[in-house]
Design a protein around this motif. Structure first.
Motif, PDB file in Angstrom:
ATOM      1  N   ASP A 285     -19.400  60.105  10.091  1.00  0.00           N
ATOM      2  CA  ASP A 285     -17.979  60.696   8.798  1.00  0.00           C
ATOM      3  C   ASP A 285     -17.210  59.505   8.941  1.00  0.00           C
ATOM      4  N   CYS A 286     -17.086  59.178   9.864  1.00  0.00           N
ATOM      5  CA  CYS A 286     -15.749  57.965   9.928  1.00  0.00           C
ATOM      6  C   CYS A 286     -16.375  56.802  11.427  1.00  0.00           C
ATOM      7  N   ILE A 287     -16.381  55.637  11.100  1.00  0.00           N
ATOM      8  CA  ILE A 287     -16.485  54.414  11.481  1.00  0.00           C
ATOM      9  C   ILE A 287     -15.035  53.581  12.126  1.00  0.00           C
ATOM     10  N   VAL A 288     -15.141  54.152  13.656  1.00  0.00           N
ATOM     11  CA  VAL A 288     -13.958  53.957  14.592  1.00  0.00           C
ATOM     12  C   VAL A 288     -13.983  51.639  14.923  1.00  0.00           C
ATOM     13  N   ILE A 289     -13.424  50.908  14.431  1.00  0.00           N
ATOM     14  CA  ILE A 289     -13.483  50.062  15.081  1.00  0.00           C
ATOM     15  C   ILE A 289     -12.137  49.176  15.538  1.00  0.00           C
ATOM     16  N   GLY A 290     -13.099  48.516  16.743  1.00  0.00           N
ATOM     17  CA  GLY A 290     -12.247  49.264  17.983  1.00  0.00           C
ATOM     18  C   GLY A 290     -11.722  49.468  19.153  1.00  0.00           C
ATOM     19  N   ALA A 291     -11.763  49.907  20.032  1.00  0.00           N
ATOM     20  CA  ALA A 291     -11.812  51.062  21.797  1.00  0.00           C
ATOM     21  C   ALA A 291     -11.052  50.587  22.347  1.00  0.00           C
ATOM     22  N   GLY A 292      -9.712  50.464  21.606  1.00  0.00           N
ATOM     23  CA  GLY A 292      -8.482  49.867  22.781  1.00  0.00           C
ATOM     24  C   GLY A 292      -7.929  51.624  22.725  1.00  0.00           C
ATOM     25  N   PRO A 293      -6.164  51.367  22.765  1.00  0.00           N
ATOM     26  CA  PRO A 293      -5.829  52.888  22.321  1.00  0.00           C
ATOM     27  C   PRO A 293      -5.845  53.445  21.308  1.00  0.00           C
ATOM     28  N   ALA A 294      -5.531  52.671  20.411  1.00  0.00           N
ATOM     29  CA  ALA A 294      -5.730  53.069  18.796  1.00  0.00           C
ATOM     30  C   ALA A 294      -6.929  53.723  18.540  1.00  0.00           C
ATOM     31  N   GLY A 295      -7.767  52.963  18.655  1.00  0.00           N
ATOM     32  CA  GLY A 295      -9.374  52.949  18.452  1.00  0.00           C
ATOM     33  C   GLY A 295      -9.846  54.338  18.776  1.00  0.00           C
ATOM     34  N   SER A 296      -9.387  54.667  20.139  1.00  0.00           N
ATOM     35  CA  SER A 296     -10.093  55.505  20.955  1.00  0.00           C
ATOM     36  C   SER A 296      -9.379  57.287  20.871  1.00  0.00           C
TER      37      SER A 296
ATOM     38  N   ALA B 235       8.577  56.259  32.723  1.00  0.00           N
ATOM     39  CA  ALA B 235       6.972  55.698  32.244  1.00  0.00           C
ATOM     40  C   ALA B 235       6.756  56.130  33.319  1.00  0.00           C
ATOM     41  N   VAL B 236       5.279  55.856  33.513  1.00  0.00           N
ATOM     42  CA  VAL B 236       4.273  56.229  33.641  1.00  0.00           C
ATOM     43  C   VAL B 236       3.319  54.145  34.163  1.00  0.00           C
ATOM     44  N   LEU B 237       3.370  53.775  35.426  1.00  0.00           N
ATOM     45  CA  LEU B 237       2.917  52.978  35.346  1.00  0.00           C
ATOM     46  C   LEU B 237       1.612  52.493  35.731  1.00  0.00           C
ATOM     47  N   VAL B 238       0.167  51.833  34.257  1.00  0.00           N
ATOM     48  CA  VAL B 238      -0.938  51.675  34.423  1.00  0.00           C
ATOM     49  C   VAL B 238      -1.209  50.176  34.577  1.00  0.00           C
ATOM     50  N   ARG B 239      -2.841  50.002  34.705  1.00  0.00           N
ATOM     51  CA  ARG B 239      -3.119  49.154  34.886  1.00  0.00           C
ATOM     52  C   ARG B 239      -4.427  48.926  33.750  1.00  0.00           C
ATOM     53  N   ARG B 240      -4.214  48.637  32.481  1.00  0.00           N
ATOM     54  CA  ARG B 240      -4.792  48.933  30.775  1.00  0.00           C
ATOM     55  C   ARG B 240      -6.475  48.812  32.062  1.00  0.00           C
ATOM     56  N   GLU B 241      -6.717  47.662  32.611  1.00  0.00           N
ATOM     57  CA  GLU B 241      -8.671  48.110  32.198  1.00  0.00           C
ATOM     58  C   GLU B 241      -8.908  49.473  32.743  1.00  0.00           C
ATOM     59  N   VAL B 242      -7.760  50.181  33.948  1.00  0.00           N
ATOM     60  CA  VAL B 242      -8.065  51.824  33.355  1.00  0.00           C
ATOM     61  C   VAL B 242      -7.744  52.537  32.783  1.00  0.00           C
ATOM     62  N   PHE B 243      -7.229  52.450  32.534  1.00  0.00           N
ATOM     63  CA  PHE B 243      -6.085  53.157  31.561  1.00  0.00           C
ATOM     64  C   PHE B 243      -6.748  53.341  30.393  1.00  0.00           C
ATOM     65  N   ASP B 244      -7.731  52.570  29.880  1.00  0.00           N
ATOM     66  CA  ASP B 244      -8.428  52.390  28.406  1.00  0.00           C
ATOM     67  C   ASP B 244      -9.957  52.398  28.854  1.00  0.00           C
ATOM     68  N   THR B 245      -9.872  52.784  29.873  1.00  0.00           N
ATOM     69  CA  THR B 245     -11.701  53.261  29.977  1.00  0.00           C
ATOM     70  C   THR B 245     -11.724  54.681  29.995  1.00  0.00           C
ATOM     71  N   PHE B 246     -10.043  54.824  30.440  1.00  0.00           N
ATOM     72  CA  PHE B 246     -10.233  56.482  30.700  1.00  0.00           C
ATOM     73  C   PHE B 246      -9.768  57.212  29.063  1.00  0.00           C
ATOM     74  N   LEU B 247      -9.376  56.902  28.516  1.00  0.00           N
ATOM     75  CA  LEU B 247      -9.157  56.478  26.607  1.00  0.00           C
ATOM     76  C   LEU B 247     -10.444  56.693  26.079  1.00  0.00           C
ATOM     77  N   VAL B 248     -11.322  55.871  26.398  1.00  0.00           N
ATOM     78  CA  VAL B 248     -12.625  56.440  25.881  1.00  0.00           C
ATOM     79  C   VAL B 248     -13.854  56.970  26.060  1.00  0.00           C
ATOM     80  N   ASP B 249     -13.773  57.197  27.570  1.00  0.00           N
ATOM     81  CA  ASP B 249     -14.167  58.472  28.805  1.00  0.00           C
ATOM     82  C   ASP B 249     -13.737  59.335  26.860  1.00  0.00           C
TER      83      ASP B 249
END
Length: 380
Positions: A4-15, A88-102
């Motif tokens: 139905d929908c294809i999302v291109i990119g899996a950063g915060p917006a795409g995830s 604010a919460v401090l995050v490392r993007r490699e961890v945060f972005d993977t969490f959103l993908v999951d």
């Protein structure tokens, strides 16, 4: 695979778009060119307003720490403002972005990493997406592949009439820089004399500092040179590896899609011009794009798809994006004046911290304080 929908990119917006679309009952495919986890240039300060955008708790392993306020420098002038609760919460993007993908996968979205999109072809009835692995067809697409994605160059993307942020960031072990700083204080530290039309930053992570410089593009000093100067000022190591990025700050762009394709996050120009924040706007625009497409699938929207989406973005994000750009023009023209002004009026600084908390917007803050305060109002 048809979707139905294809999302291109899996950063915060795409995830976030993929998760929301799947939650709305759509068959979703998300395509990402990188292998996760992957490094991403970013200061790593996730505003509480962005955390509120998530419909799930942020697990402890993602959290590097909390910031309870800010410390801003301009020469010898220093402004400090704090809240009892974190801003604010401090995050490392490699961890945060993977969490959103999951979380997108948990909601039912299919996510393919290491699959680069090469082309997108739209007809009145469907969208065809060609990648390095094959070809897919969908009813609608969301482009969320960042500011430099290949589709931005090959398609008629958002009308970018705004400006851009250029930034470089670096992560350094805390033990290296502690002697140069007052302490590993849980505040976001800003140096408004470190970069023209922007600032340098030092944010405390769990066992490190996130350090960088950035600002509105077009200053007389290169971002690389400004970063090296800033590291010398902090007595950091002479040879510090860093990564850079561009954040488009278009307000709400006049064009945010086509009949069957919508743009979200940096691909849509959703960067905030004063601070350079992009994560909150990426996540929220991705969710709005998914909701718009889900409504279109159900036949419940009135009017062209991109106009409905843009209207929603104006309503939800417009106040911050437009008024942040106005604020940025004045602060970066007279940074010393504004640091001194806020230091003299601590109530103003406290209220300003309500923006990352989601308590207020740039519009409400500026209309309350500057339309009155700079015209002679002497109240608190």
């Amino acid at each position: 695979m048809n979707a139905d929908c294809i999302v291109i990119g899996a950063g915060p917006a795409g995830s976030c778009a993929a998760r929301k679309a799947a939650q709305r009952g759509l068959k979703v495919l998300c395509l990402e060119k990188e292998k996760f986890p992957r490094a991403k240039p970013c200061g790593g300060a996730l505003s509480i307003n962005a955390v509120k955008t998530l419909d799930c708790a942020l697990p402890a392993y993602v959290q590097e720490g909390f910031a309870y306020g800010i410390r801003a420098h301009y020469g010898a002038r220093v402004l400090e403002a704090r809240r009892a609760q974190p801003i604010a919460v401090l995050v490392r993007r490699e961890v945060f972005d993977t969490f959103l993908v999951d979380k997108a996968r948990d909601a039912g979205a299919v996510v393919h990493t290491e699959e680069k999109v090469l082309a997108l072809e739209e007809t009145p009835h469907h969208v065809t997406v060609r990648t390095t692995r094959g070809e897919y067809r969908c009813a609608y697409a969301i482009v969320a592949h960042g500011a430099q994605g290949v589709l931005n160059r090959r398609l008629s993307g958002p009308s970018r009439t705004g400006t851009r942020w250029k930034a470089v960031t670096h992560r350094e072990a805390a033990s290296v820089l502690w002697p140069s700083l007052r302490s590993k204080d849980p505040v976001l530290e800003f140096y408004f004399d470190a970069y023209p039309n922007g600032y340098g930053w030092v944010f405390p992570l769990r066992n490190a500092f996130s350090i960088g410089v950035g600002g509105l593009h077009g200053g007389p000093l290169s971002t690389r040179k400004a970063f090296l100067n800033f590291m010398r000022r902090l007595h950091g190591p002479k040879h510090s590896a860093y990564r850079g990025g561009t954040i488009p700050c278009c307000g709400i762009a006049s064009v945010l899609g086509t009949q069957r394709t919508l743009y979200a996050g940096d691909a849509g120009g959703f960067g905030e011009a004063f601070s350079g924040e992009g994560i909150f706007y990426a996540m929220r625009s991705g969710q709005l794009a998914a909701d718009t497409i889900a409504d279109a699938m159900k036949g419940s929207i009135k009017g062209p798809l991109p106009q409905v989406y843009r209207s929603q973005c104006l309503q939800v994000l417009g106040d911050n994006l437009r008024y942040a750009a106005f604020f940025a023009r004045w602060v970066y023209r007279f940074p010393g004046f504004f640091v001194s002004l806020f230091a003299r009026r601590p109530v103003w600084a406290q209220e300003f911290l309500g923006i990352p908390l989601g308590e207020t917007t740039y519009k409400h803050f500026l209309l309350k304080r500057f339309s009155l305060g700079l015209l002679g109002h002497s109240g608190p």
